[in-house]
Design a protein around this motif. Structure first.
Motif, PDB file in Angstrom:
ATOM      1  N   LEU A   1       0.848  -1.186   0.000  1.00 26.18           N
ATOM      2  CA  LEU A   1       0.000   0.000   0.000  1.00 26.18           C
ATOM      3  C   LEU A   1       0.880   1.231   0.000  1.00 26.18           C
ATOM      4  O   LEU A   1       1.937   1.252   0.647  1.00 26.18           O
ATOM      5  CB  LEU A   1      -0.903   0.021   1.237  1.00 26.18           C
ATOM      6  N   GLY A   2       0.459   2.264  -0.708  1.00 24.15           N
ATOM      7  CA  GLY A   2       1.257   3.481  -0.760  1.00 24.15           C
ATOM      8  C   GLY A   2       0.386   4.712  -0.818  1.00 24.15           C
ATOM      9  O   GLY A   2      -0.804   4.666  -0.518  1.00 24.15           O
ATOM     10  N   GLY A   3       0.970   5.812  -1.233  1.00 20.98           N
ATOM     11  CA  GLY A   3       0.249   7.080  -1.269  1.00 20.98           C
ATOM     12  C   GLY A   3      -0.135   7.479   0.138  1.00 20.98           C
ATOM     13  O   GLY A   3       0.659   7.378   1.070  1.00 20.98           O
ATOM     14  N   SER A   4      -1.365   7.884   0.309  1.00 20.01           N
ATOM     15  CA  SER A   4      -1.799   8.344   1.629  1.00 20.01           C
ATOM     16  C   SER A   4      -2.004   7.206   2.619  1.00 20.01           C
ATOM     17  O   SER A   4      -2.278   7.452   3.795  1.00 20.01           O
ATOM     18  CB  SER A   4      -3.078   9.177   1.506  1.00 20.01           C
ATOM     19  N   CYS A   5      -1.842   5.951   2.187  1.00 24.91           N
ATOM     20  CA  CYS A   5      -1.920   4.828   3.128  1.00 24.91           C
ATOM     21  C   CYS A   5      -0.775   4.877   4.132  1.00 24.91           C
ATOM     22  O   CYS A   5      -0.923   4.450   5.268  1.00 24.91           O
ATOM     23  CB  CYS A   5      -1.887   3.494   2.384  1.00 24.91           C
ATOM     24  N   ALA A   6       0.374   5.421   3.696  1.00 24.77           N
ATOM     25  CA  ALA A   6       1.517   5.559   4.593  1.00 24.77           C
ATOM     26  C   ALA A   6       1.147   6.554   5.689  1.00 24.77           C
ATOM     27  O   ALA A   6       0.792   7.683   5.415  1.00 24.77           O
ATOM     28  CB  ALA A   6       2.749   6.035   3.828  1.00 24.77           C
TER      29      ALA A   6
END
Length: 113
Positions: free
Chosen positions: A49-54
């Motif tokens: 998962l990436g983007g604003s999931c971090a």
């Protein structure tokens, strides 16, 4: 639900399609996802998962939902790891539904939540 891929798609492709349909909320919230590994022989799947999931406060809930749903929906899937990068950076290959191919999870603590 899914068996040996009668459509001719690989397990990875079928999981990417599943992520697009089942997890649109990831993209709606500015996140994205990449299927890093989908081995039908070992049953191991790795999702990033990436983007604003971090750094998202509910990424652990999203990860748990992905894990349990993949195991329930794909007979050959027995082990799911969901990794979250240490920053909000994401690659340019992210496509509709939150799947893509450029993310590389951070090495600090790739399973952090």
């Amino acid at each position: 639900m899914s068996d040996d891929g009668e459509s001719g798609e690989s397990l990875k492709e079928r999981i990417e399609t599943w992520m697009t349909g089942q997890m649109p909320i990831i993209q709606m919230h500015g996140g994205n996802s990449v299927v890093r590994k989908a081995d039908p022989e070992s049953g191991e799947v790795v999702i990033e998962l990436g983007g604003s999931c971090a750094g998202c406060g509910i990424s652990n809930i999203t990860a748990d939902n992905i894990k349990s749903d993949l195991i329930m929906d794909f007979d050959e899937v027995t082990d799911v790891q969901v990794k979250v990068p240490s920053s909000g950076d994401h690659g340019s290959s992210t496509v509709e539904g939150g799947r893509g191919g450029e993310l590389q999870y951070g090495n600090e603590s790739p399973n952090h939540f």
